[in-house]
Design a protein around this motif. Structure first.
Motif, PDB file in Angstrom:
ATOM      1  N   GLU A  10       0.833  -1.197   0.000  1.00 26.21           N
ATOM      2  CA  GLU A  10       0.000   0.000   0.000  1.00 26.21           C
ATOM      3  C   GLU A  10       0.870   1.250   0.000  1.00 26.21           C
ATOM      4  O   GLU A  10       2.072   1.192   0.244  1.00 26.21           O
ATOM      5  CB  GLU A  10      -0.944   0.006   1.206  1.00 26.21           C
ATOM      6  N   LYS A  11       0.256   2.381  -0.332  1.00 29.87           N
ATOM      7  CA  LYS A  11       0.948   3.666  -0.252  1.00 29.87           C
ATOM      8  C   LYS A  11       1.454   3.884   1.163  1.00 29.87           C
ATOM      9  O   LYS A  11       0.773   3.519   2.109  1.00 29.87           O
ATOM     10  CB  LYS A  11      -0.022   4.800  -0.644  1.00 29.87           C
ATOM     11  N   PRO A  12       2.667   4.446   1.358  1.00 33.89           N
ATOM     12  CA  PRO A  12       3.550   5.080   0.369  1.00 33.89           C
ATOM     13  C   PRO A  12       4.662   4.189  -0.179  1.00 33.89           C
ATOM     14  O   PRO A  12       5.632   4.696  -0.723  1.00 33.89           O
ATOM     15  CB  PRO A  12       4.150   6.223   1.176  1.00 33.89           C
ATOM     16  N   ASP A  13       4.540   2.874  -0.023  1.00 35.92           N
ATOM     17  CA  ASP A  13       5.538   1.957  -0.583  1.00 35.92           C
ATOM     18  C   ASP A  13       5.545   2.107  -2.101  1.00 35.92           C
ATOM     19  O   ASP A  13       4.497   1.918  -2.747  1.00 35.92           O
ATOM     20  CB  ASP A  13       5.184   0.519  -0.200  1.00 35.92           C
ATOM     21  N   PRO A  14       6.668   2.447  -2.717  1.00 33.95           N
ATOM     22  CA  PRO A  14       6.685   2.653  -4.173  1.00 33.95           C
ATOM     23  C   PRO A  14       6.339   1.402  -4.966  1.00 33.95           C
ATOM     24  O   PRO A  14       5.930   1.490  -6.127  1.00 33.95           O
ATOM     25  CB  PRO A  14       8.121   3.108  -4.454  1.00 33.95           C
ATOM     26  N   ALA A  15       6.451   0.232  -4.320  1.00 31.17           N
ATOM     27  CA  ALA A  15       6.112  -1.014  -5.015  1.00 31.17           C
ATOM     28  C   ALA A  15       4.640  -1.067  -5.398  1.00 31.17           C
ATOM     29  O   ALA A  15       4.268  -1.832  -6.298  1.00 31.17           O
ATOM     30  CB  ALA A  15       6.471  -2.213  -4.143  1.00 31.17           C
ATOM     31  N   VAL A  16       3.818  -0.241  -4.739  1.00 31.47           N
ATOM     32  CA  VAL A  16       2.396  -0.217  -5.073  1.00 31.47           C
ATOM     33  C   VAL A  16       2.185   0.224  -6.525  1.00 31.47           C
ATOM     34  O   VAL A  16       1.157  -0.092  -7.143  1.00 31.47           O
ATOM     35  CB  VAL A  16       1.621   0.708  -4.106  1.00 31.47           C
ATOM     36  N   LEU A  17       3.153   0.948  -7.088  1.00 36.00           N
ATOM     37  CA  LEU A  17       3.008   1.476  -8.447  1.00 36.00           C
ATOM     38  C   LEU A  17       3.558   0.546  -9.530  1.00 36.00           C
ATOM     39  O   LEU A  17       3.563   0.912 -10.710  1.00 36.00           O
ATOM     40  CB  LEU A  17       3.717   2.834  -8.548  1.00 36.00           C
ATOM     41  N   GLU A  18       3.994  -0.647  -9.161  1.00 34.80           N
ATOM     42  CA  GLU A  18       4.538  -1.569 -10.162  1.00 34.80           C
ATOM     43  C   GLU A  18       3.573  -1.867 -11.307  1.00 34.80           C
ATOM     44  O   GLU A  18       3.998  -1.971 -12.457  1.00 34.80           O
ATOM     45  CB  GLU A  18       5.003  -2.856  -9.487  1.00 34.80           C
ATOM     46  N   PRO A  19       2.256  -2.014 -11.038  1.00 35.50           N
ATOM     47  CA  PRO A  19       1.341  -2.238 -12.169  1.00 35.50           C
ATOM     48  C   PRO A  19       1.385  -1.107 -13.193  1.00 35.50           C
ATOM     49  O   PRO A  19       1.199  -1.349 -14.389  1.00 35.50           O
ATOM     50  CB  PRO A  19      -0.036  -2.322 -11.500  1.00 35.50           C
ATOM     51  N   LEU A  20       1.638   0.116 -12.739  1.00 38.91           N
ATOM     52  CA  LEU A  20       1.759   1.238 -13.664  1.00 38.91           C
ATOM     53  C   LEU A  20       3.065   1.159 -14.437  1.00 38.91           C
ATOM     54  O   LEU A  20       3.081   1.288 -15.665  1.00 38.91           O
ATOM     55  CB  LEU A  20       1.683   2.565 -12.905  1.00 38.91           C
ATOM     56  N   PHE A  21       4.164   0.941 -13.739  1.00 38.07           N
ATOM     57  CA  PHE A  21       5.466   0.905 -14.398  1.00 38.07           C
ATOM     58  C   PHE A  21       5.581  -0.277 -15.361  1.00 38.07           C
ATOM     59  O   PHE A  21       6.315  -0.214 -16.354  1.00 38.07           O
ATOM     60  CB  PHE A  21       6.588   0.840 -13.358  1.00 38.07           C
ATOM     61  N   ASN A  22       4.851  -1.346 -15.070  1.00 37.16           N
ATOM     62  CA  ASN A  22       4.884  -2.520 -15.949  1.00 37.16           C
ATOM     63  C   ASN A  22       3.968  -2.376 -17.153  1.00 37.16           C
ATOM     64  O   ASN A  22       3.995  -3.202 -18.064  1.00 37.16           O
ATOM     65  CB  ASN A  22       4.489  -3.774 -15.161  1.00 37.16           C
ATOM     66  N   TYR A  23       3.161  -1.321 -17.143  1.00 37.23           N
ATOM     67  CA  TYR A  23       2.243  -1.076 -18.258  1.00 37.23           C
ATOM     68  C   TYR A  23       2.991  -0.317 -19.344  1.00 37.23           C
ATOM     69  O   TYR A  23       3.340   0.854 -19.182  1.00 37.23           O
ATOM     70  CB  TYR A  23       1.035  -0.274 -17.774  1.00 37.23           C
ATOM     71  N   ASP A  24       3.276  -0.947 -20.415  1.00 34.54           N
ATOM     72  CA  ASP A  24       3.917  -0.298 -21.561  1.00 34.54           C
ATOM     73  C   ASP A  24       5.207   0.430 -21.156  1.00 34.54           C
ATOM     74  O   ASP A  24       5.538   1.491 -21.684  1.00 34.54           O
ATOM     75  CB  ASP A  24       2.932   0.693 -22.204  1.00 34.54           C
ATOM     76  N   ASP A  25       5.925  -0.148 -20.153  1.00 36.77           N
ATOM     77  CA  ASP A  25       7.232   0.361 -19.744  1.00 36.77           C
ATOM     78  C   ASP A  25       7.181   1.844 -19.361  1.00 36.77           C
ATOM     79  O   ASP A  25       8.000   2.649 -19.800  1.00 36.77           O
ATOM     80  CB  ASP A  25       8.262   0.139 -20.859  1.00 36.77           C
ATOM     81  N   VAL A  26       6.214   2.204 -18.518  1.00 32.95           N
ATOM     82  CA  VAL A  26       6.061   3.597 -18.077  1.00 32.95           C
ATOM     83  C   VAL A  26       7.250   4.003 -17.213  1.00 32.95           C
ATOM     84  O   VAL A  26       7.667   3.283 -16.306  1.00 32.95           O
ATOM     85  CB  VAL A  26       4.752   3.770 -17.280  1.00 32.95           C
ATOM     86  N   LYS A  27       7.814   5.178 -17.471  1.00 30.81           N
ATOM     87  CA  LYS A  27       8.959   5.698 -16.723  1.00 30.81           C
ATOM     88  C   LYS A  27       8.478   6.603 -15.582  1.00 30.81           C
ATOM     89  O   LYS A  27       7.604   7.454 -15.796  1.00 30.81           O
ATOM     90  CB  LYS A  27       9.881   6.492 -17.649  1.00 30.81           C
ATOM     91  N   PRO A  28       9.022   6.442 -14.376  1.00 31.71           N
ATOM     92  CA  PRO A  28       8.581   7.252 -13.228  1.00 31.71           C
ATOM     93  C   PRO A  28       8.632   8.749 -13.482  1.00 31.71           C
ATOM     94  O   PRO A  28       7.742   9.485 -13.039  1.00 31.71           O
ATOM     95  CB  PRO A  28       9.565   6.849 -12.121  1.00 31.71           C
ATOM     96  N   GLU A  29       9.659   9.215 -14.185  1.00 32.53           N
ATOM     97  CA  GLU A  29       9.822  10.656 -14.389  1.00 32.53           C
ATOM     98  C   GLU A  29       8.758  11.251 -15.303  1.00 32.53           C
ATOM     99  O   GLU A  29       8.643  12.473 -15.416  1.00 32.53           O
ATOM    100  CB  GLU A  29      11.209  10.966 -14.936  1.00 32.53           C
ATOM    101  N   THR A  30       7.948  10.404 -15.940  1.00 32.25           N
ATOM    102  CA  THR A  30       6.887  10.906 -16.822  1.00 32.25           C
ATOM    103  C   THR A  30       5.533  10.972 -16.116  1.00 32.25           C
ATOM    104  O   THR A  30       4.523  11.272 -16.739  1.00 32.25           O
ATOM    105  CB  THR A  30       6.745  10.015 -18.066  1.00 32.25           C
ATOM    106  N   VAL A  31       5.525  10.698 -14.795  1.00 31.88           N
ATOM    107  CA  VAL A  31       4.268  10.559 -14.055  1.00 31.88           C
ATOM    108  C   VAL A  31       4.094  11.691 -13.035  1.00 31.88           C
ATOM    109  O   VAL A  31       5.019  12.015 -12.290  1.00 31.88           O
ATOM    110  CB  VAL A  31       4.215   9.206 -13.315  1.00 31.88           C
TER     111      VAL A  31
END
Length: 232
Positions: free
Chosen positions: A156-177
């Motif tokens: 859960e938030k604020p663990d950054p691992a919670v965002l893995e589904p986003l980063f794994n979607y079409d290779d999304v880069k953190p700096e673009t979010v």
């Protein structure tokens, strides 16, 4: 920026008071369940930030972070009550009847952001059932490319691992979010995940002081369009 990652309650929709009721009920049920081990029920309410039957801003209950709550629950009885708290909180969440009332103007803002080419996503402490209720009620399932909910025993938030589904979607880069939310946990998630921008909004439980570690603090997420145009 290419992606806008929204918290749900208090950001896209007005903060649902049913969440407050769940928090209060969970503490009440905990006191009943562990009455023999609890010497002073008022001290328990104080530890969770409950005063005169209301959850105080900036308190553990207001943050919505179950891991932080768990530490406090365990401290009250000096034992591991994690299984009970997880099971009871999940039951209360599953029984919740959501309100799903848009922050005024928010749906038009989402339309504008999509027309401007941004991809939209949600990360919420709500369960998949609650998110599906929101998407179905508002008819906006097609608006969001990625939806991240929080189930029992999940990251859960604020663990950054919670965002893995986003980063794994079409290779999304953190700096673009860009992450947009109403609590310190939302902002800390963005910081921990090294996202491109963090934006706090004042439509939920967080105050300007609570959100002062965000890159920007705005009154409502409707101001995001102008902010992004300025930053571009």
């Amino acid at each position: 920026m290419q992606w806008i990652l929204f918290d749900k309650d208090g950001t896209l929709i007005e903060f649902d008071q049913s969440w407050m009721k769940i928090g209060l009920q969970l503490v009440d049920d905990f006191i009943d369940a562990y009455r023999e081990a609890i010497r002073d029920p008022e001290a328990v309410y104080h530890a969770f930030g409950v005063k005169d039957g209301e959850i105080q801003p900036g308190s553990i209950l207001a943050s919505g972070a179950l891991k932080e709550m768990m530490i406090t629950f365990n401290q009250q009885v000096a034992e591991d009550v994690t299984p009970w708290v997880e099971a009871r909180s999940q039951t209360l969440v599953d029984e919740r009847v959501p309100e799903n009332k848009w922050v005024e103007g928010m749906q038009n803002t989402l339309d504008t952001l999509r027309k401007q080419g941004y991809k939209l996503a949600i990360v919420t402490s709500d369960s998949k059932k609650g998110v599906d209720q929101f998407l179905n009620h508002t008819g906006t399932a097609s608006y969001f490319d990625v939806v991240i909910s929080t189930e029992a025993n999940a990251v859960e938030k604020p663990d950054p691992a919670v965002l893995e589904p986003l980063f794994n979607y079409d290779d999304v880069k953190p700096e673009t979010v860009v992450i947009v939310g109403d609590t310190p946990n939302d902002i800390q998630t963005g910081i921990n995940a090294q996202l491109g921008m963090t934006v706090g909004v004042l439509t939920g439980v967080g105050s300007s002081e609570d959100l002062n570690h965000a890159d920007h603090v705005i009154k409502t997420a409707n101001e995001l369009v102008a902010l992004l145009n300025t930053e571009a």
